[in-house]
Design a protein around this motif. Structure first.
Motif, PDB file in Angstrom:
ATOM      1  N   LEU A  46       9.217   7.975   8.556  1.00  0.00           N
ATOM      2  CA  LEU A  46       8.604   6.788   9.159  1.00  0.00           C
ATOM      3  C   LEU A  46       8.803   5.554   8.288  1.00  0.00           C
ATOM      4  CD1 LEU A  46       5.226   8.130  10.621  1.00  0.00           C
ATOM      5  CD2 LEU A  46       7.434   7.914  11.717  1.00  0.00           C
ATOM      6  N   LEU A  47       8.679   5.704   6.984  1.00  0.00           N
ATOM      7  CA  LEU A  47       8.828   4.543   6.101  1.00  0.00           C
ATOM      8  C   LEU A  47      10.278   4.077   6.036  1.00  0.00           C
ATOM      9  CD1 LEU A  47       6.420   5.521   3.177  1.00  0.00           C
ATOM     10  CD2 LEU A  47       6.030   3.918   5.046  1.00  0.00           C
ATOM     11  N   LEU A  48      11.215   5.010   6.062  1.00  0.00           N
ATOM     12  CA  LEU A  48      12.618   4.610   6.114  1.00  0.00           C
ATOM     13  C   LEU A  48      12.933   3.856   7.403  1.00  0.00           C
ATOM     14  CD1 LEU A  48      14.492   7.718   4.683  1.00  0.00           C
ATOM     15  CD2 LEU A  48      14.432   5.428   3.709  1.00  0.00           C
ATOM     16  N   LEU A  49      12.402   4.338   8.503  1.00  0.00           N
ATOM     17  CA  LEU A  49      12.608   3.632   9.767  1.00  0.00           C
ATOM     18  C   LEU A  49      11.912   2.276   9.759  1.00  0.00           C
ATOM     19  CD1 LEU A  49      13.671   3.585  12.642  1.00  0.00           C
ATOM     20  CD2 LEU A  49      11.644   4.853  13.370  1.00  0.00           C
TER      21      LEU A  49
ATOM     22  N   LEU B 222       5.499   1.806  15.528  1.00  0.00           N
ATOM     23  CA  LEU B 222       5.815   2.345  14.208  1.00  0.00           C
ATOM     24  C   LEU B 222       4.746   1.950  13.191  1.00  0.00           C
ATOM     25  CD1 LEU B 222       7.728   3.823  12.330  1.00  0.00           C
ATOM     26  CD2 LEU B 222       9.094   1.743  12.172  1.00  0.00           C
ATOM     27  N   LYS B 223       4.362   0.695  13.196  1.00  0.00           N
ATOM     28  CA  LYS B 223       3.316   0.256  12.272  1.00  0.00           C
ATOM     29  C   LYS B 223       1.993   0.951  12.565  1.00  0.00           C
ATOM     30  CE  LYS B 223       5.295  -4.326  11.423  1.00  0.00           C
ATOM     31  NZ  LYS B 223       5.079  -5.795  11.524  1.00  0.00           N
ATOM     32  N   THR B 224       1.678   1.101  13.836  1.00  0.00           N
ATOM     33  CA  THR B 224       0.436   1.781  14.205  1.00  0.00           C
ATOM     34  C   THR B 224       0.459   3.247  13.786  1.00  0.00           C
ATOM     35  OG1 THR B 224       0.230   0.287  16.102  1.00  0.00           O
ATOM     36  CG2 THR B 224      -1.120   2.259  16.117  1.00  0.00           C
ATOM     37  N   SER B 225       1.601   3.890  13.926  1.00  0.00           N
ATOM     38  CA  SER B 225       1.706   5.307  13.567  1.00  0.00           C
ATOM     39  C   SER B 225       1.524   5.509  12.065  1.00  0.00           C
ATOM     40  CB  SER B 225       3.064   5.850  14.019  1.00  0.00           C
ATOM     41  OG  SER B 225       3.233   5.717  15.409  1.00  0.00           O
ATOM     42  N   VAL B 226       2.156   4.658  11.261  1.00  0.00           N
ATOM     43  CA  VAL B 226       1.997   4.774   9.809  1.00  0.00           C
ATOM     44  C   VAL B 226       0.547   4.536   9.412  1.00  0.00           C
ATOM     45  CG1 VAL B 226       2.673   3.780   7.595  1.00  0.00           C
ATOM     46  CG2 VAL B 226       4.391   4.150   9.367  1.00  0.00           C
TER      47      VAL B 226
ATOM     48  N   PRO C  72       0.808  -1.235   0.000  1.00  0.00           N
ATOM     49  CA  PRO C  72       0.000   0.000   0.000  1.00  0.00           C
ATOM     50  C   PRO C  72       0.823   1.258   0.000  1.00  0.00           C
ATOM     51  CG  PRO C  72       0.020  -1.018   2.169  1.00  0.00           C
ATOM     52  CD  PRO C  72       0.686  -1.978   1.230  1.00  0.00           C
ATOM     53  N   PHE C  73       2.150   1.145   0.222  1.00  0.00           N
ATOM     54  CA  PHE C  73       2.991   2.336   0.288  1.00  0.00           C
ATOM     55  C   PHE C  73       3.798   2.533  -0.990  1.00  0.00           C
ATOM     56  CE2 PHE C  73       1.733   2.776   4.479  1.00  0.00           C
ATOM     57  CZ  PHE C  73       1.924   1.597   5.176  1.00  0.00           C
ATOM     58  N   SER C  74       3.629   1.644  -1.975  1.00  0.00           N
ATOM     59  CA  SER C  74       4.380   1.818  -3.213  1.00  0.00           C
ATOM     60  C   SER C  74       3.779   2.966  -4.014  1.00  0.00           C
ATOM     61  CB  SER C  74       4.350   0.520  -4.030  1.00  0.00           C
ATOM     62  OG  SER C  74       3.023   0.161  -4.328  1.00  0.00           O
ATOM     63  N   SER C  75       4.620   3.840  -4.501  1.00  0.00           N
ATOM     64  CA  SER C  75       4.157   5.043  -5.174  1.00  0.00           C
ATOM     65  C   SER C  75       3.947   4.778  -6.662  1.00  0.00           C
ATOM     66  CB  SER C  75       5.190   6.162  -4.984  1.00  0.00           C
ATOM     67  OG  SER C  75       6.408   5.764  -5.564  1.00  0.00           O
ATOM     68  N   PRO C  76       3.133   5.600  -7.345  1.00  0.00           N
ATOM     69  CA  PRO C  76       2.985   5.455  -8.798  1.00  0.00           C
ATOM     70  C   PRO C  76       4.302   5.613  -9.536  1.00  0.00           C
ATOM     71  CG  PRO C  76       1.287   6.885  -7.877  1.00  0.00           C
ATOM     72  CD  PRO C  76       2.256   6.625  -6.782  1.00  0.00           C
ATOM     73  N   ALA C  77       5.181   6.479  -9.004  1.00  0.00           N
ATOM     74  CA  ALA C  77       6.484   6.633  -9.652  1.00  0.00           C
ATOM     75  C   ALA C  77       7.267   5.332  -9.623  1.00  0.00           C
ATOM     76  CB  ALA C  77       7.269   7.742  -8.965  1.00  0.00           C
ATOM     77  N   LEU C  78       7.154   4.605  -8.528  1.00  0.00           N
ATOM     78  CA  LEU C  78       7.867   3.326  -8.433  1.00  0.00           C
ATOM     79  C   LEU C  78       7.268   2.309  -9.381  1.00  0.00           C
ATOM     80  CD1 LEU C  78      10.075   1.759  -7.061  1.00  0.00           C
ATOM     81  CD2 LEU C  78       8.469   1.141  -5.254  1.00  0.00           C
TER      82      LEU C  78
END
Length: 630
Positions: A571-574, A614-618, A423-429
């Motif tokens: 957050l995603l990098l962490l 971390l997962k809850t925050s994202v 769900p976090f993959s961007s259209p650019a990717l």
């Protein structure tokens, strides 16, 4: 800032010492009843000389105050985790710890003397009372054991509870555990002491008799046999005295933990300039003691969840000027903490990857450059720890090389396989991972990842050599690196000699079992040390995510929206760094069971709490903004 430190921490420490002294009175009364218990002599049971009793109680109060002072002097909110036996031995033999152990031995003797006076017993003139001598030695031994256990099990570590309770309820809930821990540890110490005294008890007995010119009373059985040491009355008095000693000290430690970790509400902004250093942004971003930073971040996490009025102050603008100074200071410090943790995890992963488990392959006489070797090393490491369900931010040059290679999957391109269903993959990717054209026709597609949000990322989870390939220019052709001259390649004789001797010493020490036992890493110690201060990161995550979620309806000026891309990127990098860390060998994926003792080992579960937070925050941020993130 130092005035505030003295006000907050020292006042709480003094309050905990005062309550410890007040609770010493009922504890001492209970000890007198249990130690002088006699069913057939009830008068002797309750009779104690008043003057001597008052003097003993004053000594006990002094000991409790000294224990409270050492708690204030030696406490820490970040546990000291030894990663090997030799590091733990270094902590035990540290001069500061030596002073701590010596003072606790002396205080143990003082408490044991008070206990011996209370218990009474054989009164002899100019003769050695071996029963009292054994009791004093037990006090010294338990005092040293208490100091040693404090180092091994982080007794000085002060943790913050997740659930907020009143001080009385916390003390009431922990009191049975304190009594149990005191009785059990006193029993273990007594067992060890009796073994030592049976084999080496003659030495202190003879030394004291010779030094003080005392005789041994022949009418009293000497404690140099198994039957005399296993006397039930002696064992009971030794055990009840040791339990009383540890109970008074543990109650002091417990009260100190409860008072110091109590929630403190910092003002978000001040009306007067002289009180500005006490405001929440100043405390969080300042260089004050670590305990104040912990309290400030705890207050930030609580206000972000339960205080709408204080959240409005965070989202407010300065007057005059109209700048979001409060939000900028808080968010910048929280993001800095999270970025530092990410960098630590990446550095640890790179260290593990180059520790003999991931080596670059060399072919023939072709010399690879250092940059290419680093990328290949990271690629081989990722092959060993595949990540099918996690998003890997892939440099564009990796897909570029894979297209040029005519479909060949080299070790460089294998690990960088993105999860397009995430769900976090961007259209650019997605566009980047689509059908690639030759190198000359890649400029439009490749430039699609050059948005300022993508380029704002901090630490990368791939080799530093790929950073230069994200600037939009095509990668250089993998031509052979220019070979240096023979004079530069050939090391000097001294360097070669020293390197050979170093290898010989390492090889010699590696064959010695004792050396390997002392220097081998303890299981999961490195992982626990990485997350030793993760409580601040947990509060930073909670504070940021709740404030960002609340800004959707409460932020009237839209100041949070300007930093939302940076927050999500951090957050995603962490998240990626934490996921990769838990895939490393010798890293447990489940929290272990905490031991039932006064040693606080809650730091062992901080990494799991951080991963969950971390997962809850994202999820909280993405669920709140939904389609607006596009």
């Amino acid at each position: 800032m130092f005035v505030m430190d003295n006000y907050v921490i020292c006042w709480r420490a003094v309050a905990s010492m005062a309550w410890s002294v007040l609770l010493l009175l009922p504890t001492t009364a209970l000890f007198v009843l249990l130690s002088r218990f006699s069913l057939f002599h009830p008068i002797l049971w309750i009779s104690v000389h008043s003057s001597h009793a008052i003097f003993s109680f004053i000594l006990l109060c002094g000991v409790v105050l000294m224990v409270g002072f050492f708690n204030l002097e030696y406490y820490t909110v970040v546990p000291s985790i030894a990663c090997s036996k030799i590091a733990l031995l270094g902590q035990v033999l540290h001069p500061r710890q030596f002073v701590h152990s010596l003072v606790h031995c002396i205080m143990g003797v003082v408490v044991a003397w008070c206990c011996a006076f209370t218990i009474g017993g054989h009164t002899t003139h100019m003769c050695l009372n071996e029963y009292h001598l054994v009791l004093l030695l037990v006090g010294a031994f338990i005092g040293y054991s208490h100091s040693l256990v404090g180092v091994v099990y982080n007794m000085n570590y002060v943790s913050f509870h997740t659930m907020q309770q009143y001080k009385y309820l916390r003390f009431k809930g922990a009191l049975p555990l304190v009594v149990k821990a005191s009785a059990v540890q006193a029993l273990y110490c007594l067992r060890t002491f009796l073994l030592l005294y049976f084999f080496m008890g003659y030495a202190p007995r003879a030394w004291i008799c010779k030094t003080l010119d005392l005789n041994i009373n022949s009418s009293i059985h000497s404690l140099d046999s198994v039957s005399s040491l296993l006397d039930l009355s002696l064992l009971y008095h030794l055990w009840i005295s040791g339990t009383f000693l540890l109970l008074t000290w543990y109650i002091t430690v417990l009260l100190f933990r409860i008072f110091v970790t109590e929630v403190y509400s910092f003002p978000v902004q001040s009306t007067f300039t002289e009180d500005a250093h006490q405001c929440l942004p100043k405390v969080i971003t300042g260089t004050q003691p670590m305990i104040l930073k912990f309290l400030a971040l705890q207050d930030l996490a609580l206000l972000s969840q339960h205080s709408p009025s204080r959240r409005l102050e965070v989202f407010s603008l300065s007057q005059p000027g109209g700048h979001p100074h409060i939000w900028t200071a808080l968010s910048k410090e929280c993001l800095s903490l999270l970025s530092d943790l990410t960098e630590r995890l990446v550095a640890h992963h790179d260290t593990v990857a180059t520790n003999g488990r991931a080596k670059s392959q060399s072919t023939g006489g072709n010399k690879r450059s250092t940059t290419s070797s680093e990328v290949t090393s990271v690629g081989m490491e990722d092959m060993k720890t595949p990540r099918p369900g996690a998003l890997i931010r892939t440099p564009g040059s990796v897909f570029l090389r894979s297209s040029v290679g005519a479909g060949l999957r080299t070790p460089l391109t294998i690990p960088f396989t993105p999860d397009l269903d995430s769900p976090f993959s961007s259209p650019a990717l997605r566009r980047l991972t689509g059908p690639l054209e030759p190198q000359g026709a890649l400029s439009p597609g490749f430039s699609s990842i050059q948005s300022p949000h993508v380029m704002r990322r901090g630490p990368k989870l791939w080799s530093a050599s790929t950073d230069s390939q994200l600037n939009g220019s095509p990668p250089p052709s993998p031509g052979p690196a220019p070979s240096p001259s023979q004079a530069q390649l050939k090391p000097s004789f001294l360097v070669t000699f020293l390197q050979n001797r170093k290898d010989q010493v390492k090889h010699f020490l590696a064959k010695r079992m004792l050396i390997m036992y002392l220097f081998n890493k303890l299981p999961e110690a490195s992982s626990q040390a990485l997350f030793a201060d993760s409580q601040v990161h947990i509060w930073a995550l909670q504070g940021l995510s709740h404030l960002v979620a609340a800004s959707f309806s409460e932020d009237q000026y839209g100041i949070v929206q300007t930093t939302l891309p940076t927050i999500l990127s951090t957050l995603l990098l962490l998240q990626e760094a934490v996921d990769r860390h838990f895939k490393l060998p010798h890293t447990s994926s489940k929290p272990g069971h905490c031991s039932c003792s006064m040693g606080d080992d809650s730091y062992k579960t901080l990494r799991f709490a951080l991963r969950s937070t971390l997962k809850t925050s994202v999820y909280r941020i993405t669920a709140t903004f939904g389609g607006h993130l596009q």
